[in-house]
Design a protein around this motif. Structure first.
Motif, PDB file in Angstrom:
ATOM      1  N   ASP A  50      60.950  -9.937  -5.258  1.00  0.00           N
ATOM      2  CA  ASP A  50      61.909 -10.812  -4.666  1.00  0.00           C
ATOM      3  C   ASP A  50      63.191  -9.981  -4.092  1.00  0.00           C
ATOM      4  N   TYR A  51      63.361  -9.982  -2.904  1.00  0.00           N
ATOM      5  CA  TYR A  51      64.468  -9.082  -2.501  1.00  0.00           C
ATOM      6  C   TYR A  51      65.914  -9.491  -2.718  1.00  0.00           C
ATOM      7  N   ILE A  52      66.082 -11.023  -3.195  1.00  0.00           N
ATOM      8  CA  ILE A  52      67.325 -11.484  -3.585  1.00  0.00           C
ATOM      9  C   ILE A  52      67.477 -11.252  -5.229  1.00  0.00           C
ATOM     10  N   GLN A  53      66.565 -11.142  -5.771  1.00  0.00           N
ATOM     11  CA  GLN A  53      66.349 -10.784  -7.263  1.00  0.00           C
ATOM     12  C   GLN A  53      66.455 -12.159  -7.811  1.00  0.00           C
ATOM     13  N   ARG A  54      66.371 -13.228  -7.389  1.00  0.00           N
ATOM     14  CA  ARG A  54      66.695 -14.465  -8.039  1.00  0.00           C
ATOM     15  C   ARG A  54      65.575 -14.939  -9.002  1.00  0.00           C
ATOM     16  N   HIS A  55      64.221 -14.587  -8.758  1.00  0.00           N
ATOM     17  CA  HIS A  55      63.128 -14.942  -9.621  1.00  0.00           C
ATOM     18  C   HIS A  55      62.403 -13.268 -10.249  1.00  0.00           C
ATOM     19  N   LYS A  56      61.886 -13.424 -11.286  1.00  0.00           N
ATOM     20  CA  LYS A  56      61.516 -12.545 -12.129  1.00  0.00           C
ATOM     21  C   LYS A  56      59.799 -12.194 -11.595  1.00  0.00           C
ATOM     22  N   ASP A  57      59.292 -12.812 -10.820  1.00  0.00           N
ATOM     23  CA  ASP A  57      57.878 -12.883 -10.354  1.00  0.00           C
ATOM     24  C   ASP A  57      57.732 -11.393  -9.743  1.00  0.00           C
ATOM     25  N   LYS A  58      56.646 -10.788 -10.053  1.00  0.00           N
ATOM     26  CA  LYS A  58      56.557  -9.133  -9.662  1.00  0.00           C
ATOM     27  C   LYS A  58      55.834  -9.282  -8.296  1.00  0.00           C
ATOM     28  N   TYR A  59      55.097 -10.130  -7.910  1.00  0.00           N
ATOM     29  CA  TYR A  59      54.645 -10.234  -6.626  1.00  0.00           C
ATOM     30  C   TYR A  59      54.657 -11.268  -5.814  1.00  0.00           C
ATOM     31  N   ILE A  60      55.178 -11.375  -4.751  1.00  0.00           N
ATOM     32  CA  ILE A  60      55.770 -12.686  -3.970  1.00  0.00           C
ATOM     33  C   ILE A  60      54.990 -12.379  -2.502  1.00  0.00           C
ATOM     34  N   LEU A  61      54.299 -13.113  -2.004  1.00  0.00           N
ATOM     35  CA  LEU A  61      53.530 -13.004  -0.681  1.00  0.00           C
ATOM     36  C   LEU A  61      54.897 -12.888   0.317  1.00  0.00           C
ATOM     37  N   THR A  62      54.590 -11.765   1.152  1.00  0.00           N
ATOM     38  CA  THR A  62      55.695 -11.356   1.976  1.00  0.00           C
ATOM     39  C   THR A  62      55.432 -10.834   3.281  1.00  0.00           C
ATOM     40  N   LYS A  66      62.209  -9.854   4.508  1.00  0.00           N
ATOM     41  CA  LYS A  66      63.180 -10.901   4.025  1.00  0.00           C
ATOM     42  C   LYS A  66      62.203 -12.516   4.245  1.00  0.00           C
ATOM     43  N   ILE A  67      61.174 -12.507   4.708  1.00  0.00           N
ATOM     44  CA  ILE A  67      60.412 -13.518   4.772  1.00  0.00           C
ATOM     45  C   ILE A  67      59.528 -13.639   3.691  1.00  0.00           C
ATOM     46  N   GLN A  68      59.656 -14.501   2.682  1.00  0.00           N
ATOM     47  CA  GLN A  68      58.743 -14.706   1.621  1.00  0.00           C
ATOM     48  C   GLN A  68      58.445 -16.189   1.217  1.00  0.00           C
TER      49      GLN A  68
END
Length: 86
Positions: free
Chosen positions: A19-31, A37-39
């Motif tokens: 997560d580029y905002i560091q709001r969530h602690k998920d390790k992998y987000i589909l980007t 910046k589009i996730q």
């Protein structure tokens, strides 16, 4: 180039990022590969607001139920009907 010969590591590094905002602690987000910046938003991040149960004959225009509505919603019936959410 054959698409089925692409290994998992390359797919993970290209499409799944932190997560580029560091709001969530998920390790992998589909980007998006073009714009990082589009996730994709995960459904678990969305808070659900459930509707409150009211008496079946409760009427916000009836002064008899003013106390009941104020107790349920912590606002007067007028504030509940015509004011924006806090």
């Amino acid at each position: 180039m054959r698409l089925w010969n692409i290994n998992r590591y390359w797919i993970k590094t290209k499409y799944f990022k932190e997560d580029y905002i560091q709001r969530h602690k998920d390790k992998y987000i589909l980007t998006s590969p073009n714009n990082p910046k589009i996730q994709l938003i995960k459904m678990s991040w969305i808070h659900i607001n459930y509707a409150r149960m009211l008496k079946y004959n409760c009427n916000p225009y009836d002064p008899e139920y003013t106390g009941y509505i104020k107790k349920q919603f912590k606002r007067t019936p007028f504030e509940y009907l015509y004011c924006k959410d806090k």
